[in-house]
Design a protein around this motif. Structure first.
Motif, mmCIF file in Angstrom:
data_model
loop_
_atom_site.group_PDB
_atom_site.id
_atom_site.type_symbol
_atom_site.label_atom_id
_atom_site.label_comp_id
_atom_site.label_asym_id
_atom_site.label_seq_id
_atom_site.Cartn_x
_atom_site.Cartn_y
_atom_site.Cartn_z
ATOM 1 N N ASN A 175 43.535 -65.834 5.953
ATOM 2 C CA ASN A 175 42.545 -67.046 5.694
ATOM 3 C C ASN A 175 42.053 -67.333 6.699
ATOM 4 O OD1 ASN A 175 41.396 -69.373 4.577
ATOM 5 N ND2 ASN A 175 43.241 -69.602 2.978
ATOM 6 N N ALA A 176 40.769 -67.579 6.849
ATOM 7 C CA ALA A 176 40.089 -68.023 8.121
ATOM 8 C C ALA A 176 40.033 -69.396 8.236
ATOM 9 C CB ALA A 176 38.578 -67.341 8.107
ATOM 10 N N SER A 177 41.175 -70.089 8.480
ATOM 11 C CA SER A 177 41.420 -71.536 8.697
ATOM 12 C C SER A 177 42.339 -71.614 10.027
ATOM 13 C CB SER A 177 42.162 -72.056 7.373
ATOM 14 O OG SER A 177 41.482 -71.849 6.224
ATOM 15 N N ASP A 178 42.019 -72.805 10.625
ATOM 16 C CA ASP A 178 42.713 -73.318 11.801
ATOM 17 C C ASP A 178 44.233 -73.229 11.510
ATOM 18 O OD1 ASP A 178 43.564 -74.326 14.077
ATOM 19 O OD2 ASP A 178 42.842 -76.281 13.632
ATOM 20 N N GLY A 179 44.967 -72.691 12.405
ATOM 21 C CA GLY A 179 46.289 -72.526 12.423
ATOM 22 C C GLY A 179 46.887 -71.358 11.552
ATOM 23 N N LEU A 180 46.170 -70.803 10.883
ATOM 24 C CA LEU A 180 46.466 -69.443 9.997
ATOM 25 C C LEU A 180 46.319 -68.281 10.826
ATOM 26 C CD1 LEU A 180 45.089 -70.644 6.404
ATOM 27 C CD2 LEU A 180 47.486 -71.027 7.614
ATOM 28 N N PRO A 181 47.296 -67.450 10.334
ATOM 29 C CA PRO A 181 47.087 -65.891 11.175
ATOM 30 C C PRO A 181 46.156 -65.058 10.699
ATOM 31 C CG PRO A 181 48.978 -66.098 9.651
ATOM 32 C CD PRO A 181 48.425 -67.542 9.593
ATOM 33 N N LEU A 182 45.277 -64.112 11.347
ATOM 34 C CA LEU A 182 44.615 -63.026 10.902
ATOM 35 C C LEU A 182 45.255 -61.968 11.475
ATOM 36 C CD1 LEU A 182 41.036 -64.263 11.275
ATOM 37 C CD2 LEU A 182 42.231 -64.231 9.347
ATOM 38 N N HIS A 199 44.139 -53.691 21.340
ATOM 39 C CA HIS A 199 43.432 -54.651 20.453
ATOM 40 C C HIS A 199 42.692 -55.671 21.380
ATOM 41 C CE1 HIS A 199 46.373 -52.709 17.982
ATOM 42 N NE2 HIS A 199 45.545 -52.735 16.946
ATOM 43 N N GLN A 200 41.771 -56.393 20.953
ATOM 44 C CA GLN A 200 41.243 -57.694 21.712
ATOM 45 C C GLN A 200 40.215 -58.415 20.730
ATOM 46 O OE1 GLN A 200 41.270 -58.700 24.917
ATOM 47 N NE2 GLN A 200 40.561 -60.500 23.952
ATOM 48 N N TRP A 201 40.787 -59.436 20.573
ATOM 49 C CA TRP A 201 40.214 -60.313 19.551
ATOM 50 C C TRP A 201 39.155 -61.335 20.373
ATOM 51 C CZ3 TRP A 201 41.439 -61.024 14.380
ATOM 52 C CH2 TRP A 201 42.417 -60.452 14.046
ATOM 53 N N ARG A 202 37.952 -61.437 19.437
ATOM 54 C CA ARG A 202 36.729 -61.998 20.202
ATOM 55 C C ARG A 202 36.309 -63.041 19.324
ATOM 56 N NH1 ARG A 202 32.378 -58.463 22.303
ATOM 57 N NH2 ARG A 202 32.770 -59.508 24.194
ATOM 58 N N ARG A 203 35.874 -64.332 20.040
ATOM 59 C CA ARG A 203 35.291 -65.534 19.516
ATOM 60 C C ARG A 203 33.824 -65.417 19.452
ATOM 61 N NH1 ARG A 203 37.728 -68.897 22.940
ATOM 62 N NH2 ARG A 203 39.644 -69.148 21.694
ATOM 63 N N CYS A 204 33.208 -65.570 17.987
ATOM 64 C CA CYS A 204 31.765 -65.221 17.787
ATOM 65 C C CYS A 204 31.252 -66.609 17.360
ATOM 66 C CB CYS A 204 31.567 -64.201 17.127
ATOM 67 S SG CYS A 204 32.300 -62.696 17.556
ATOM 68 N N ASP A 205 29.947 -66.704 17.337
ATOM 69 C CA ASP A 205 29.201 -67.806 16.582
ATOM 70 C C ASP A 205 29.312 -67.552 14.993
ATOM 71 O OD1 ASP A 205 27.301 -65.932 15.877
ATOM 72 O OD2 ASP A 205 25.861 -66.751 17.526
ATOM 73 N N ALA A 206 28.708 -68.584 14.386
ATOM 74 C CA ALA A 206 28.896 -68.581 12.855
ATOM 75 C C ALA A 206 28.496 -67.411 12.376
ATOM 76 C CB ALA A 206 28.270 -69.567 12.321
ATOM 77 N N ASP A 213 35.577 -62.185 24.819
ATOM 78 C CA ASP A 213 37.016 -62.007 24.386
ATOM 79 C C ASP A 213 37.820 -63.398 24.661
ATOM 80 O OD1 ASP A 213 36.447 -59.203 24.496
ATOM 81 O OD2 ASP A 213 37.174 -59.066 26.513
ATOM 82 N N ILE A 214 38.857 -63.390 23.759
ATOM 83 C CA ILE A 214 39.902 -64.452 23.747
ATOM 84 C C ILE A 214 41.191 -64.275 24.507
ATOM 85 C CG2 ILE A 214 41.355 -65.699 22.223
ATOM 86 C CD1 ILE A 214 39.592 -65.295 19.798
ATOM 87 N N PRO A 215 41.163 -64.622 25.634
ATOM 88 C CA PRO A 215 42.279 -64.388 26.540
ATOM 89 C C PRO A 215 43.521 -64.262 26.043
ATOM 90 C CG PRO A 215 40.772 -66.019 27.647
ATOM 91 C CD PRO A 215 40.182 -66.054 26.295
ATOM 92 N N GLY A 216 44.332 -63.258 26.371
ATOM 93 C CA GLY A 216 45.718 -63.169 25.934
ATOM 94 C C GLY A 216 45.727 -62.548 24.354
ATOM 95 N N ALA A 217 44.632 -62.472 23.649
ATOM 96 C CA ALA A 217 44.746 -62.032 22.151
ATOM 97 C C ALA A 217 44.532 -60.522 22.267
ATOM 98 C CB ALA A 217 43.684 -62.903 21.503
ATOM 99 N N GLN A 218 45.789 -60.093 22.265
ATOM 100 C CA GLN A 218 45.547 -58.353 22.338
ATOM 101 C C GLN A 218 46.566 -57.710 21.571
ATOM 102 O OE1 GLN A 218 45.931 -58.549 26.740
ATOM 103 N NE2 GLN A 218 43.805 -58.258 27.293
ATOM 104 N N SER A 219 47.025 -58.354 20.575
ATOM 105 C CA SER A 219 47.867 -57.931 19.786
ATOM 106 C C SER A 219 47.335 -57.590 18.314
ATOM 107 C CB SER A 219 49.127 -58.665 19.337
ATOM 108 O OG SER A 219 48.929 -59.973 18.876
ATOM 109 N N ALA A 235 37.697 -58.349 15.978
ATOM 110 C CA ALA A 235 38.669 -57.650 16.592
ATOM 111 C C ALA A 235 38.230 -56.210 17.047
ATOM 112 C CB ALA A 235 39.896 -57.435 15.931
ATOM 113 N N THR A 236 38.487 -56.152 18.198
ATOM 114 C CA THR A 236 37.969 -54.788 18.964
ATOM 115 C C THR A 236 39.146 -53.918 19.047
ATOM 116 O OG1 THR A 236 36.067 -55.635 20.105
ATOM 117 C CG2 THR A 236 36.758 -53.538 20.670
ATOM 118 N N VAL A 237 39.246 -52.595 18.460
ATOM 119 C CA VAL A 237 40.133 -51.944 18.516
ATOM 120 C C VAL A 237 39.556 -50.469 19.527
ATOM 121 C CG1 VAL A 237 41.729 -50.327 17.477
ATOM 122 C CG2 VAL A 237 41.159 -52.285 16.316
#
Length: 925
Positions: A175-182, A199-206, A213-219, A235-237
């Motif tokens: 669920n794409a909500s603040d505080g929830l896991p993806l 893995h590398q999670w990336r923060r994008c615009d709407a 890249d989101i620092p440390g978001a590599q799981s 997420a880039t794999v």
């Protein structure tokens, strides 16, 4: 090419005609009725003339030939994971058609250590990850009707891997909500296994663009934060294997929303009956708020108005069972909804006031136990409903034999009841009253069976009083008994063995007392008491008495010791029992005691329990007494003798002569045993060795030879030796002389260090030998024998005539080694010792003793001949030549190219100069 011959059926043969056949076809010279002779091909007379392994081609018999590989198979195709190898079968001779079998093999990177691939037996092979880094080859087997041959291809090039290629993008879940896991999947990939993923999670615009890249978001999972609210994430794999790596990025998530806390849209409610023992159940309320929502519950006990509520400890489930504590109260339930944004509680309406219930019996009480006087009956409570707690009361009732006309048994108000004689012939019922805060109810059991009388039962065995001794009076008690009164008793005395078993009735012994008689001695006695009443009879037997004893022995004359007046170490003393009275039969046992000189301070001598005793060394200086114990069935009594005289020591006495051991040879050691002696310990031993003649007589002490060992010397040779051993103790000294030894002989030579050879091991050099070191009776003489051996010092043979202590090496020794055998001799014999082998004997290098010569006419075109000169050195010598051109003075010489024979033909270039020849002699040196 195959060979075929055809002709018409006329008189003149046509020309030979060649037709194409496989190369392996040959003429079957022995397979047809006609044969090939002198290069002429004869016709087959008929097709039937050809043998089975041949066939006719245009009337020519042709033999089928098995396959033979002429060119090996070839593996075709790119050596890359996922590609397909195929084969060129190679070139084969033989009779067509061929059938082919295949086996693909996987080899190491060098094309070695090949192993067959299971199931890979086709003409093609699809390369897989397991082949990467290996080479493959193909075994091919060609077969026809008459045989087979096989060949293996060269190994392929090393199989390369294929890098990862994405076949399906990673997919986000959650669920794409603040505080929830993806979470992201890895997607689908092709390429050589194994493939690893990062893995590398990336923060994008709407719009899912402008990603970073989101620092440390590599799981593989990521929990959304406020920074992503209003935007999206991807997420880039990255897939990697041995051939490379590639990346793939997921589609953008939905726009990340802010977290909304729970909001109650309707409180929970309660279903169920508000009565003790009934369950209540929660109906969840209605809620809004960001998912996920989790729910918890707390039941609350309130007053009758639904106020003044308090949590019920531990009641946190969706159901609640009403208990007595809830009577008169109401219940509410608090439902708490929780998500990452917070928690909100909603409380239900109160239940009706909880009511209680009076007891009601649903299963009557039941009685257990045996309906016999004295037995214990017990009742269950039965089964009841109603508000707890329930209290139970009991009343036992006595009824007639049919279970009617019942009356309460006074005082019988417990859950159990012990039947009495008053109950015999009646039945019993139990009434159980259940009481709670609401009321009381009573239920009555079914009746028991008719109560019977209780037969006698022994509760305490009969007993016997009195002393178990011959002619003493014993008295019996009845013991204690239960059973319905009245009881009557009878008595019977029994005679038993000592263990109280194997008992028999004693005739006429039926009263409550009994006088012991002689027949009872050694045994025991029991009494049997029989009780009788209306319920039956029973018997009980007493424990056995102690064994009936006879009269114990009494000493009336002390024991005696024979030999007591002259007690000496080793002397045997004998016991006299003394005089005794007592019940026969009396047996006697003995204990000898060691005392001081006054006969006091005595102690038992361990093991000395026979009627005789041999005085020993421990007794010397003291005295001995004897304790005799008389025993019969009545007991044991002991009496002690007077002491002996003081025990004296025994002087040494030789019972076996000393013995000399060892070899009677000069230089050998002899040892003396002490021999065997009697006498009071401790014995000391002294020694004197004596030198005697050959007959063992005319002996004389050997000065200083007073130890237990003696080393023979040359002075003993030709004679014998004895030893005198003298044993001593407190009782005196005694000598004993051994038998003589054998005649002492001289000691033969014995080598203690081998001979050694000195000198230079070269052909023509001289060697010499030292004797080595020897023992043996003087004087020793020495003889020599030189031996020629192989290079390892083995396979040696005597050198004829080489028997001096020195030896000059000869050509026959070259390439081998030498040893020398030294033989030492004296009066005792001879012994030989062999030296270590020498170093390998080297050839002597050539040495010129007269210069080479040149003969011939010194004119251009003439032949000059070289004489070798004279040489020393190990044969065989070989000679090489080099002619040299010099000036007129014989100087400034240079080699003449190619002039290396023993002869040389002069050429114009030599005119005006001189020549020399260099002769080089060579041998193994």
């Amino acid at each position: 090419m195959g060979l075929a011959v055809s002709r018409s059926k006329g008189a003149t043969p046509p020309p030979v005609v060649f037709r194409a056949f496989p190369l392996a076809f040959t003429l079957a010279l022995a397979g047809c009725s006609n044969s090939v002779r002198f290069g002429l091909v004869q016709h087959c007379q008929a097709t039937s003339d050809c043998r089975a392994e041949t066939h006719c081609e245009e009337e020519l018999c042709v033999r089928d030939v098995p396959p033979t590989n002429l060119a090996r198979p070839v593996v075709l195709g790119a050596a890359v994971d996922g590609k397909t190898f195929s084969t060129d079968n190679g070139t084969w001779s033989g009779t067509a058609p061929f059938s082919f079998e295949y086996q693909w093999n996987r080899c190491d990177g060098a094309g070695k250590s090949c192993l067959a691939l299971a199931g890979e037996t086709g003409a093609t092979h699809l390369l897989a990850s397991a082949d990467v880094g290996a080479r493959l080859n193909l075994w091919v087997r060609a077969s026809n009707s008459v045989g087979a041959d096989e060949a293996t291809s060269d190994a392929s090039s090393v199989v390369a891997g294929t890098p990862p290629v994405n076949a399906a993008l990673p997919v986000l879940s959650g669920n794409a909500s603040d505080g929830l896991p993806l979470a992201t999947s890895d997607g689908t990939w092709t390429g050589t296994a194994p493939i690893t993923f990062s893995h590398q999670w990336r923060r994008c615009d709407a719009a899912g663009a402008a990603c970073a890249d989101i620092p440390g978001a590599q799981s593989a999972g990521y929990t959304l934060s406020p920074a992503e609210v209003g935007g999206t994430v991807r997420a880039t794999v990255t897939a990697a294997n041995s051939a490379g790596q590639a990346a793939a990025t997921s589609e953008a998530s939905a726009v990340v929303g802010a977290m909304v806390p729970p909001d109650s849209l309707g409180p929970p409610s309660i279903t169920g009956t508000a009565a003790v023992g009934q369950p209540l159940t929660v109906v969840p309320g209605q809620w809004a708020g960001a998912a996920p929502l989790s729910f918890s519950y707390q039941w609350r006990r309130c007053d009758a108005a639904g106020a003044a509520c308090a949590d019920v400890g531990g009641a946190t489930g969706t159901a609640y069972g009403l208990g007595t504590a809830d009577v008169g109260t109401t219940l509410r339930v608090a439902e708490t909804a929780t998500n990452p944004a917070g928690a909100v509680t909603a409380t239900s309406a109160a239940t009706a006031v909880v009511s209680g219930a009076a007891p009601a019996n649903v299963a009557p009480p039941a009685i257990t136990g045996t309906a016999i006087d004295g037995q214990l009956l017990a009742t269950s409570d039965g089964t009841w409903t109603g508000m707890t707690p329930l209290a139970f009361g009991y009343q036992w009732r006595r009824c007639d034999a049919a279970g009617a006309t019942c009356g309460d048994v006074a005082g019988a108000t417990a859950a159990s009841y012990a039947l009495t004689a008053a109950d015999v012939g009646a039945t019993l019922r139990a009434a159980v009253a259940a009481t709670n805060s609401v009321g009381t109810a009573t239920a009555t059991s079914s009746p028991t069976g008719v109560v019977g009388a209780r037969a006698p039962v022994n509760t305490g065995l009969p007993s016997i009083a009195g002393i178990a001794t011959d002619w003493q009076v014993l008295a019996a008690s009845n013991g204690t008994w239960s059973g319905t009164a009245p009881l009557a008793f009878g008595t019977q005395w029994r005679r038993c063995d000592a263990a109280g078993a194997n008992c028999v009735d004693i005739s006429g012994a039926g009263s409550s007392s009994y006088t012991l008689v002689d027949a009872d001695v050694g045994g025991t006695v029991r009494v049997v008491v029989t009780a009788t009443n209306a319920g039956g009879l029973a018997s009980a037997t007493s424990a056995q008495t102690a064994a009936v004893a006879a009269a114990a022995p009494v000493n009336v004359g002390l024991p005696t010791i024979s030999g007591a007046a002259s007690a000496t170490d080793g002397q045997v003393l004998s016991a006299g029992n003394g005089a005794w009275t007592g019940t026969p039969t009396i047996a006697y046992s003995y204990q000898w005691r060691r005392c001081d000189a006054a006969g006091a301070n005595c102690v038992d001598i361990a093991g000395a329990t026979a009627s005789t005793y041999a005085a020993g060394p421990s007794d010397v200086g003291g005295t001995v007494r004897l304790v005799v114990t008389a025993t019969n069935a009545g007991g044991s009594t002991s009496a002690t003798s007077a002491q002996t005289a003081v025990v004296a020591a025994a002087a040494p006495v030789n019972t076996a002569l000393p013995v000399v051991t060892g070899t009677a040879t000069d230089g050998q050691g002899l040892s003396a045993s002490t021999g065997t002696w009697t006498g009071t310990p401790t014995l000391g031993y002294a020694y004197q060795w004596r030198r005697c003649d050959a007959a063992g007589t005319n002996c004389a002490d050997v000065a200083g030879a007073t130890a237990s060992a003696y080393t023979l010397v040359p002075a003993d040779v030709g004679g014998t030796v004895r030893v005198v051993v003298t044993a001593s103790n407190a009782g005196g000294s005694t000598p004993a002389t051994s038998p003589q030894t054998a005649v002492v002989v001289a000691a033969a030579p014995a080598n203690t260090s081998p001979p050694t050879v000195t000198g230079t091991t070269t052909d023509g050099q001289g060697l010499s030998v030292s004797n080595g070191t020897w023992t043996g009776t003087p004087t020793l003489g020495y003889a020599y024998q030189w031996r020629r051996c192989d290079a390892a010092g083995a396979n040696c043979a005597d050198i004829a005539g080489a028997t001096a202590s020195g030896y000059a090496l000869v050509p026959a020794d070259v390439g081998g080694t030498l040893r020398v055998v030294v033989t030492a001799s004296n009066a005792g014999g001879t012994a030989s010792a062999t030296s270590a082998q020498t170093a390998g004997v080297a050839a002597a290098a050539p040495v010129n003793t007269s210069l080479p010569t040149v003969s011939g006419t010194l004119t251009a075109g003439s032949l000059l001949t070289a004489g070798n000169g004279t040489w020393a050195g190990t044969p065989t010598l070989g000679y090489a030549y080099q002619w040299r051109r010099c000036d007129a003075a014989g100087a400034n010489c240079v080699d003449i190219a190619g002039a290396t024979a023993s002869a040389y033909t002069l050429v114009p270039t030599d005119v005006g100069g001189t020549l020399r020849v260099v002769v080089t002699a060579s041998n193994a040196g």
